[in-house]
Design a protein around this motif. Structure first.
Motif, mmCIF file in Angstrom:
data_model
loop_
_atom_site.group_PDB
_atom_site.id
_atom_site.type_symbol
_atom_site.label_atom_id
_atom_site.label_comp_id
_atom_site.label_asym_id
_atom_site.label_seq_id
_atom_site.Cartn_x
_atom_site.Cartn_y
_atom_site.Cartn_z
ATOM 1 N N ALA A 19 0.846 -1.194 0.000
ATOM 2 C CA ALA A 19 0.000 0.000 0.000
ATOM 3 C C ALA A 19 0.880 1.242 0.000
ATOM 4 O O ALA A 19 1.686 1.446 0.902
ATOM 5 C CB ALA A 19 -0.904 -0.008 1.228
ATOM 6 N N LEU A 20 0.744 2.053 -1.029
ATOM 7 C CA LEU A 20 1.538 3.273 -1.150
ATOM 8 C C LEU A 20 0.610 4.478 -1.029
ATOM 9 O O LEU A 20 -0.103 4.829 -1.962
ATOM 10 C CB LEU A 20 2.260 3.305 -2.500
ATOM 11 C CG LEU A 20 3.262 2.177 -2.771
ATOM 12 C CD1 LEU A 20 3.806 2.305 -4.182
ATOM 13 C CD2 LEU A 20 4.382 2.207 -1.766
ATOM 14 N N PRO A 41 10.691 10.763 5.555
ATOM 15 C CA PRO A 41 10.710 9.321 5.852
ATOM 16 C C PRO A 41 9.331 8.744 6.133
ATOM 17 O O PRO A 41 9.185 7.519 6.183
ATOM 18 C CB PRO A 41 11.614 9.232 7.090
ATOM 19 C CG PRO A 41 11.566 10.591 7.705
ATOM 20 C CD PRO A 41 11.394 11.554 6.571
ATOM 21 N N ALA A 42 8.333 9.602 6.293
ATOM 22 C CA ALA A 42 6.973 9.107 6.498
ATOM 23 C C ALA A 42 6.322 8.685 5.186
ATOM 24 O O ALA A 42 5.210 8.156 5.185
ATOM 25 C CB ALA A 42 6.121 10.174 7.182
ATOM 26 N N PRO A 103 10.541 1.772 1.943
ATOM 27 C CA PRO A 103 9.212 1.981 2.533
ATOM 28 C C PRO A 103 9.247 3.068 3.601
ATOM 29 O O PRO A 103 10.307 3.401 4.138
ATOM 30 C CB PRO A 103 8.879 0.613 3.141
ATOM 31 C CG PRO A 103 10.214 0.012 3.445
ATOM 32 C CD PRO A 103 11.137 0.489 2.356
ATOM 33 N N ALA A 104 8.092 3.601 3.896
ATOM 34 C CA ALA A 104 7.988 4.631 4.926
ATOM 35 C C ALA A 104 8.331 4.048 6.294
ATOM 36 O O ALA A 104 8.139 2.855 6.547
ATOM 37 C CB ALA A 104 6.577 5.210 4.943
ATOM 38 N N PRO A 108 6.368 8.487 13.065
ATOM 39 C CA PRO A 108 6.597 9.806 12.450
ATOM 40 C C PRO A 108 7.980 10.328 12.806
ATOM 41 O O PRO A 108 8.317 10.463 13.977
ATOM 42 C CB PRO A 108 5.488 10.673 13.056
ATOM 43 C CG PRO A 108 5.084 9.970 14.314
ATOM 44 C CD PRO A 108 5.282 8.512 14.052
ATOM 45 N N ALA A 109 8.787 10.606 11.782
ATOM 46 C CA ALA A 109 10.172 10.989 12.043
ATOM 47 C C ALA A 109 10.589 12.251 11.306
ATOM 48 O O ALA A 109 11.748 12.641 11.381
ATOM 49 C CB ALA A 109 11.107 9.834 11.651
ATOM 50 N N ALA A 110 9.677 12.889 10.608
ATOM 51 C CA ALA A 110 10.015 14.106 9.872
ATOM 52 C C ALA A 110 9.676 15.335 10.705
ATOM 53 O O ALA A 110 8.781 15.302 11.557
ATOM 54 C CB ALA A 110 9.265 14.147 8.545
#
Length: 329
Positions: A19-20, A41-42, A103-104, A108-110
């Motif tokens: 799933a993108l 990166p998310a 992949p993401a 949450p890392a941004a």
């Protein structure tokens, strides 16, 4: 390296089972030329045109600035695909051009994720306490978080340092969110200003300026700052820009540091460093104590010692001794 629409469709079809929600596409040569990749990166990433050991190594190095070493990376070469940890990514072959799919990340890392959370907290459906925050109310929190970071740095605890840096980032995000709501400036304005300043003050990196050592770098930095102040009509004192609210020891050190890099005027005569200069036969005056402390800062600087850090360490030793005496009693 150019990929045809058909090759891209084949690559995306190879990933059809995943799933993108969104996809970032970047060329390997562009990614390899970035010191810190412009990636979120998310979101998933597709890297085009990875070929040869050099290209693969540079891409791997760039991605490691954003993703953990064990983050999975899938290489797609025609109908073939292989997944490995990012740290183990190696060239598929000297002549084999391939794509990489990253992949993401799960968490949450941004920086944008933090900005989104802060904006939500300030929104009508957010937190009543956060909505009431103002610049004035955040002053004490900013100081507290800064000193907590210093404590973590003194302890050389990387886990705690990361945590406290996050708390300090929250302060920055909250301050800029408040400013944005009041129409003063936005987070992109803050970032644009500091990026522009760094580029402007590093002409030896981003321009044609030539320097031979750190001393020349610092001299150029001060000259550029003076020129900026003149253009802005600001006061031309060598000490301009040293915050008035700094702790006294840190402020004295900052003053001395500034004067050590200024060649246009002579520095004032230094107060005596010896505490013995205080007349023991009469009560000391605040002026005499201040001069002695200022001189002590100068003496410490001459020996490469940061007085603020040294005093914090002395305070910590004293506190530990008090705790030990308490335990022994």
């Amino acid at each position: 390296m150019t990929f045809t629409p058909g090759e891209l469709r084949a690559a995306l079809a190879c990933l059809a089972t995943t799933a993108l929600e969104s996809l970032q596409i970047i060329a390997a040569d562009r990614l390899a030329g970035q010191h810190y990749p412009h990636l979120d990166p998310a979101q998933s990433v597709l890297v085009l045109g990875v070929d040869g050991e050099t290209s693969t190594g540079l891409v791997r190095q760039a991605l490691l600035a954003v993703y953990p070493p064990d983050h999975p990376v899938t290489r797609i070469s025609g109908p073939d695909r292989a997944t490995c940890p990012l740290a183990d990514l190696a060239a598929a072959g000297e002549d084999a051009a391939s794509l990489l799919w990253i992949p993401a990340v799960s968490a949450p890392a941004a920086f944008t994720a933090l900005l989104d959370v802060v904006a939500h907290l300030r929104a009508p459906d957010g937190c009543p306490w956060d909505r009431e925050l103002t610049w004035a109310r955040l002053r004490s929190s900013l100081l507290e978080e800064s000193y907590e970071l210093l404590t973590a740095l003194d302890a050389e605890d990387p886990v705690k340092v990361a945590e406290e840096l996050g708390d300090l980032l929250l302060q920055i995000a909250m301050q800029t969110q408040i400013a944005s709501e009041e129409g003063l400036f936005r987070t992109p304005d803050v970032i644009a200003r500091i990026v522009s300043k760094l580029i402007r003050r590093h002409p030896h990196v981003f321009g044609d300026e030539q320097v031979s050592d750190t001393a020349e770098v610092l001299a150029n930095w001060e000259a550029i700052k003076r020129a900026e102040r003149e253009r802005n009509g600001e006061k031309r004192s060598p000490l301009s820009g040293v915050p008035a609210g700094l702790p006294a020891l840190a402020q004295a050190d900052a003053y001395l540091d500034r004067m050590s890099r200024v060649q246009a005027i002579d520095a004032p005569e230094m107060p005596s460093v010896a505490l013995a200069a205080l007349d023991a036969t009469s009560p000391p005056t605040p002026e005499a104590v201040g001069d002695a402390l200022f001189g002590l800062v100068a003496w410490a600087r001459a020996h490469g010692i940061d007085t603020e850090s040294a005093l914090r360490e002395a305070n910590a030793r004293y506190a530990a001794q008090v705790d030990q005496l308490q335990d022994d009693s």
